[in-house]
Motif scaffolding. Structure first.
Motif, PDB file in Angstrom:
ATOM      1  N   THR A  79     -19.014  28.903  59.681  1.00 45.35           N
ATOM      2  CA  THR A  79     -19.502  30.082  60.441  1.00 45.35           C
ATOM      3  C   THR A  79     -19.486  31.349  59.782  1.00 45.35           C
ATOM      4  N   TYR A  80     -20.919  32.055  60.010  1.00 42.19           N
ATOM      5  CA  TYR A  80     -21.192  33.185  59.442  1.00 42.19           C
ATOM      6  C   TYR A  80     -20.708  34.812  60.729  1.00 42.19           C
ATOM      7  N   VAL A  81     -20.730  35.345  59.602  1.00 48.67           N
ATOM      8  CA  VAL A  81     -20.698  36.943  61.023  1.00 48.67           C
ATOM      9  C   VAL A  81     -21.568  37.973  59.440  1.00 48.67           C
ATOM     10  N   ALA A  82     -22.335  38.991  61.217  1.00 49.30           N
ATOM     11  CA  ALA A  82     -22.887  39.325  59.968  1.00 49.30           C
ATOM     12  C   ALA A  82     -22.671  40.767  61.057  1.00 49.30           C
ATOM     13  N   VAL A  83     -21.735  42.643  60.402  1.00 51.30           N
ATOM     14  CA  VAL A  83     -21.468  43.092  61.090  1.00 51.30           C
ATOM     15  C   VAL A  83     -22.553  44.221  61.622  1.00 51.30           C
ATOM     16  N   ALA A  84     -23.625  44.001  62.679  1.00 54.70           N
ATOM     17  CA  ALA A  84     -24.731  45.031  63.094  1.00 54.70           C
ATOM     18  C   ALA A  84     -24.107  46.399  63.180  1.00 54.70           C
ATOM     19  N   SER A  85     -24.165  47.676  62.672  1.00 57.84           N
ATOM     20  CA  SER A  85     -23.835  48.590  63.045  1.00 57.84           C
ATOM     21  C   SER A  85     -25.227  49.771  63.434  1.00 57.84           C
ATOM     22  N   GLY A  86     -24.653  50.931  63.894  1.00 53.25           N
ATOM     23  CA  GLY A  86     -25.512  52.190  63.732  1.00 53.25           C
ATOM     24  C   GLY A  86     -26.658  52.074  64.575  1.00 53.25           C
ATOM     25  N   ALA A  87     -27.045  53.407  65.075  1.00 50.63           N
ATOM     26  CA  ALA A  87     -28.034  54.166  66.476  1.00 50.63           C
ATOM     27  C   ALA A  87     -28.876  55.044  66.214  1.00 50.63           C
ATOM     28  N   ASN A  88     -29.341  55.249  65.045  1.00 48.36           N
ATOM     29  CA  ASN A  88     -30.318  55.454  64.307  1.00 48.36           C
ATOM     30  C   ASN A  88     -31.784  55.564  64.641  1.00 48.36           C
ATOM     31  N   MET A  89     -32.256  55.021  65.700  1.00 49.33           N
ATOM     32  CA  MET A  89     -33.530  54.428  65.795  1.00 49.33           C
ATOM     33  C   MET A  89     -34.351  55.236  66.571  1.00 49.33           C
ATOM     34  N   ASP A  90     -35.668  55.465  66.476  1.00 51.00           N
ATOM     35  CA  ASP A  90     -36.700  56.578  67.278  1.00 51.00           C
ATOM     36  C   ASP A  90     -37.227  55.272  67.640  1.00 51.00           C
ATOM     37  N   PHE A  91     -38.436  56.077  69.023  1.00 49.00           N
ATOM     38  CA  PHE A  91     -39.535  55.408  68.759  1.00 49.00           C
ATOM     39  C   PHE A  91     -40.787  54.973  67.727  1.00 49.00           C
TER      40      PHE A  91
END
Length: 110
Positions: free
Chosen positions: A86-98
């Protein structure tokens, strides 16, 4: 973010003790990971937050090709399930613009 000129002394010390290996990914692989995450979950990851996912995908592709090359017989379903970690990747952050999203969209399928 992930764009740093050099690793910090403490970070290097901890990684030297605990990390077994590193995987590098390029911008196109990060963009592809963002696209896959969106298709699977409808969540839009920022590029730095998608690094772990891109690295995990690359690792799985490499591990899969090694397993195919060395397989001497066809494993049973039970053997495949027992051998599949089983693999787990922590995906974080919200710094996305158009503007950044446009770049991701243009580079995700390269």
């Amino acid at each position: 973010g992930a764009a740093v000129r050099s690793i910090g002394d403490e970070t290097f010390r901890v990684c030297s003790q605990l990390v077994d290996g590193m995987i590098t990914v390029n911008n196109d692989e990060i963009c592809a990971a963002i696209k896959t995450a969106f298709q699977d979950t409808r969540a839009v990851l920022e590029p730095a937050g998608a690094l772990a996912l891109a690295g995990m995908y690359k690792h799985l592709q490499h591990a899969s090709s090694l397993n195919l090359d060395t397989a001497s017989s066809t494993p049973t379903k039970r053997e495949r399930e027992a051998a599949t970690p089983t693999y787990v990747a922590v995906a974080s952050g919200a710094n996305m613009d158009f503007d950044r999203l446009r770049f991701v969209s243009e580079n995700a399928d390269r």
